[in-house]
Scaffold this motif. Structure first.
Motif, short mmCIF file in Angstrom:
data_model
loop_
_atom_site.label_atom_id
_atom_site.label_comp_id
_atom_site.label_asym_id
_atom_site.label_seq_id
_atom_site.Cartn_x
_atom_site.Cartn_y
_atom_site.Cartn_z
N ALA A 64 0.84 -0.80 0.12
CA ALA A 64 0.18 -0.04 0.04
C ALA A 64 0.95 1.08 0.02
O ALA A 64 1.85 1.52 0.85
CB ALA A 64 -1.05 -0.02 1.34
N PRO A 65 0.62 1.98 -0.25
CA PRO A 65 -0.70 2.30 -0.99
C PRO A 65 -0.79 1.32 -2.47
O PRO A 65 0.13 1.73 -3.59
CB PRO A 65 -0.46 3.64 -1.74
N LEU A 66 -2.28 0.60 -2.87
CA LEU A 66 -1.99 -0.05 -3.95
C LEU A 66 -1.93 0.39 -5.34
O LEU A 66 -3.40 1.42 -5.51
CB LEU A 66 -2.69 -1.16 -3.64
N ASP A 67 -2.13 0.10 -6.26
CA ASP A 67 -1.90 0.48 -8.18
C ASP A 67 -3.69 0.33 -7.79
O ASP A 67 -4.19 -1.12 -7.26
CB ASP A 67 -1.00 -0.33 -8.49
N PRO A 68 -3.91 1.05 -8.65
CA PRO A 68 -5.80 0.60 -8.57
C PRO A 68 -6.09 -0.57 -9.41
O PRO A 68 -7.74 -1.08 -9.34
CB PRO A 68 -6.36 2.25 -9.32
N LEU A 69 -5.69 -0.43 -10.42
CA LEU A 69 -5.90 -2.48 -11.38
C LEU A 69 -5.36 -3.32 -10.12
O LEU A 69 -6.38 -4.07 -10.34
CB LEU A 69 -5.23 -2.39 -12.43
N SER A 70 -4.31 -2.83 -9.74
CA SER A 70 -4.12 -4.20 -8.76
C SER A 70 -4.88 -4.58 -7.39
O SER A 70 -5.29 -5.21 -7.16
CB SER A 70 -2.95 -4.06 -8.57
N ALA A 71 -5.78 -3.08 -6.85
CA ALA A 71 -6.64 -3.31 -5.91
C ALA A 71 -8.03 -4.14 -6.76
O ALA A 71 -8.44 -4.89 -5.82
CB ALA A 71 -6.34 -1.86 -6.01
N ALA A 72 -8.60 -3.00 -7.54
CA ALA A 72 -9.69 -4.35 -8.93
C ALA A 72 -9.58 -5.57 -8.65
O ALA A 72 -10.23 -6.79 -8.57
CB ALA A 72 -9.89 -3.06 -10.02
N HIS A 73 -7.97 -6.60 -9.09
CA HIS A 73 -7.87 -7.21 -9.24
C HIS A 73 -8.08 -8.42 -8.22
O HIS A 73 -8.64 -9.27 -8.46
CB HIS A 73 -6.96 -7.62 -10.35
N ALA A 74 -7.53 -7.55 -7.00
CA ALA A 74 -7.24 -8.41 -6.26
C ALA A 74 -8.46 -9.14 -5.44
O ALA A 74 -9.03 -9.45 -4.49
CB ALA A 74 -6.36 -7.69 -5.25
N VAL A 75 -10.01 -7.74 -5.04
CA VAL A 75 -11.45 -7.90 -5.21
C VAL A 75 -11.94 -9.05 -6.00
O VAL A 75 -12.66 -9.94 -5.86
CB VAL A 75 -11.79 -6.49 -4.77
N ALA A 76 -11.56 -8.86 -7.39
CA ALA A 76 -12.70 -9.50 -7.81
C ALA A 76 -11.69 -11.51 -8.23
O ALA A 76 -12.74 -11.61 -8.06
CB ALA A 76 -11.93 -8.82 -9.61
N ALA A 77 -10.72 -11.41 -7.44
CA ALA A 77 -9.95 -12.58 -7.64
C ALA A 77 -10.56 -13.61 -6.06
O ALA A 77 -10.81 -15.05 -6.49
CB ALA A 77 -8.40 -12.66 -7.49
N ALA A 78 -11.62 -12.44 -5.28
CA ALA A 78 -12.27 -12.88 -3.94
C ALA A 78 -13.30 -13.73 -4.63
O ALA A 78 -13.48 -14.40 -3.07
CB ALA A 78 -11.18 -11.90 -3.17
N LEU A 79 -13.48 -13.73 -4.91
CA LEU A 79 -14.95 -12.70 -4.89
C LEU A 79 -15.87 -14.90 -5.83
O LEU A 79 -15.23 -15.29 -6.37
CB LEU A 79 -15.96 -12.41 -6.39
N PRO A 80 -17.00 -14.83 -5.12
CA PRO A 80 -17.43 -16.35 -5.22
C PRO A 80 -18.47 -16.14 -6.58
O PRO A 80 -18.33 -15.04 -6.89
CB PRO A 80 -17.97 -16.43 -3.86
N ASP A 81 -18.47 -16.83 -6.68
CA ASP A 81 -19.37 -17.12 -7.76
C ASP A 81 -20.62 -17.00 -8.48
O ASP A 81 -21.35 -15.43 -8.82
CB ASP A 81 -19.92 -18.98 -8.97
#
Length: 548
Positions: free
Chosen positions: A362-379
């Motif tokens: 941190a502070p995170l790159d915005p695209l990497s932060a978005a990717h980290a959220v997307a990677a954790a989402l259940p179906d």
């Protein structure tokens, strides 16, 4: 039956099981009546913008109009941003506000005002109820109008003393209306599409609202057509993972026109005029293209640009009919699909490369932060996005497939996200909700956290905190502005110091955590969506000056 008894009867018959509100003196007769109405829950919000946002999310989750109770002119004014959003997003709401007692309106009493005049520009229709015997008729009409294409919020001004009347009134029966059927001229549309050499489909939010994603997929596959989401789309209207999906159009006519220019036949389905944001001259569609437009609203086809064929009808059965006409008829569909699949795989590979290059503390790159959220989402997750610049990056990495898995508001009134997420989870408790919010958006709707805590609504709020209004800085940069050249952007910074959202969450009774890197973010999101209480995750991301 009194006017108030009639009101409760109609709410029950229209499927209302929750009232979203913030009460005041002029709503007390209604509030008092709810004491004995155990089947109707009053959901309290501590600010009217959050109240309307909760109702918006609830209506989207349940598929039926949500009912809102606001307080006189001031409360209505606070709720106007939510009504503007609902009107743009085609969300059916029935909204009431208590007017002052009619017996002293002539004195211009405290809290009174022109409720109808205030509401009219923000809603689909207004009713000024002046007689007890009119209330049941007008309320029944309001529910019918709220869902009639184009759907939207309907407002009623109801004087306080009218609800205290003992005058007997009649309740009109609820009308049962046949659903809208498929459009006519489907065969003509099928011929135009079958003859296309380079077909393209623009998937509008009407597809998602009508539950027609599967039908659109079948049609796109029959054609081998590229599919773009409408600009700033509110819903999942086509699976993000599908090889024919090409992303979303930009909200600028010139850019839309450039994107669509390689195609000879354009099918626009359920999109409201492409909702451009920044001005550019000219039509959004190329002059050389054959344009087919399908919408349930008869006022939409041909409204913003000329069409070769306008179809008016329910989206789902019309798309099914078109797919039936075209399946197996287009020999080039397989070759087109293969080419688009290769292009999609290349785009994803480039994004993944950029993501991995940006991973760091941190502070995170915005695209990497978005990717980290997307990677954790259940179906089965529902992603609510109100993050402006980071939200655009989020859509590049989301792999959503299930209908109803994306929420946004094209209305653009900030502060919708917190309340919208709470309302949606109340309306559909089966699916976890992850709200990805910008720091500015969160500040506009912060009071919604109180309702999340009070009712124990398990929503995961992910606040992307860059300490600025980044989208406005980017817009100034695109204009080669004096602010850009000076490196000084008046009024566009929320720090230093940056806002501390963990402290704000604690104030409203919501647990919170501040993440340290993308992997930490993924771990926290993955755990939070399995929880049974709300959690706010603060994500420090790089500011405008830190971008490479």
């Amino acid at each position: 039956m009194t006017p108030l008894d009639a009101m409760l009867t109609i709410l029950r018959e229209e499927g209302v099981d929750r009232v979203f509100g913030n009460p005041g003196t002029t709503e007390l007769p209604f509030l008092d009546a709810l004491t004995d109405a155990e089947d109707i829950e009053y959901v309290l919000g501590v600010q009217e913008a959050s109240v309307v946002a909760m109702a918006d999310g609830y209506a989207r989750a349940t598929g039926r109009p949500a009912f809102v109770s606001l307080h006189v002119a001031a409360g209505l004014a606070n709720g106007l941003v939510g009504l503007l959003n609902a009107r743009r997003s085609r969300t059916p709401l029935v909204v009431t506000a208590g007017q002052q007692d009619r017996r002293h309106l002539v004195q211009d009493p405290m809290l009174s005002g022109d409720l109808v005049g205030l509401a009219r520009p923000a809603v689909k229709h207004v009713f000024d109820v002046q007689h007890g015997y009119d209330l049941p008729v007008m309320l029944r009409r309001a529910f019918a109008l709220a869902v009639q294409p184009p759907a939207g919020p309907v407002f009623l001004s109801v004087p306080m003393d009218l609800l205290d009347e003992d005058t007997p009134v009649e309740v009109p029966d609820r009308s049962v209306l046949a659903p809208q059927g498929p459009a006519t001229e489907v065969a003509a549309a099928a011929r135009l599409l079958a003859g296309a050499e380079r077909p393209v489909i623009v998937a509008g939010d009407g597809v998602g609202r009508d539950g027609a994603v599967a039908e659109l997929v079948a049609l796109a596959e029959a054609l081998g057509a590229a599919v773009y989401h409408q600009p700033m789309h509110d819903a999942l209207d086509f699976p993000f993972t599908h090889p024919l999906h090409q992303g979303a159009l930009a909200p600028v006519n010139a850019e839309i026109r450039a994107t669509l220019s390689p195609y000879d036949v354009v099918l626009v389905v359920g999109a409201h005029a492409f909702t451009p944001h920044h001005y550019s001259p000219g039509s959004p569609v190329p002059e050389t293209a054959t344009v087919i437009q399908l919408d349930p609203d008869p006022g939409e086809p041909g409204r913003a640009f000329p069409v070769s064929l306008g179809l008016v009808g329910a989206i789902r059965p019309t798309l099914a009919a078109l797919a039936g006409e075209l399946t197996g008829r287009v020999t080039a569909a397989g070759e087109r699909t293969d080419a688009l699949r290769r292009a999609a795989e290349l785009r994803r590979a480039l994004v993944e490369s950029e993501v991995l290059a940006g991973y760091g503390p941190a502070p995170l790159d915005p695209l990497s932060a978005a990717h980290a959220v997307a990677a954790a989402l259940p179906d089965d997750a529902v992603v609510l996005e109100e993050a402006i610049t980071t939200g655009l990056k989020l859509r590049e990495v989301l792999r959503l497939e299930a209908p109803g898995s994306l929420l946004h508001t094209v209305g653009g009134g900030l502060g919708w996200g917190v309340g919208g997420a709470v309302g949606h989870r109340l309306g559909d408790p089966r699916r976890p909700v992850v709200a990805v919010l910008g720091d500015g958006c969160t500040m506009f709707g912060l009071q919604g956290l109180w309702s999340a805590a009070r009712y124990g609504v398990p929503v995961t709020f992910v606040v992307m905190n860059n300490g600025e209004y980044r989208t406005l800085k980017h817009t100034l940069d695109d204009r080669d502005s004096r602010a850009t050249r000076a490196g000084h952007y008046p009024g566009l910074d929320l720090g230093p110091p940056r806002l501390d959202f963990t402290r704000a969450a604690a104030f409203f009774g919501v647990e919170s955590v501040r993440v340290t890197d993308p992997r930490h973010l993924s771990e926290v999101v993955a755990k939070a969506v399995q929880g049974d209480s709300p959690l706010l995750i603060e994500v420090p991301i790089t500011a405008h000056a830190d971008e490479g």
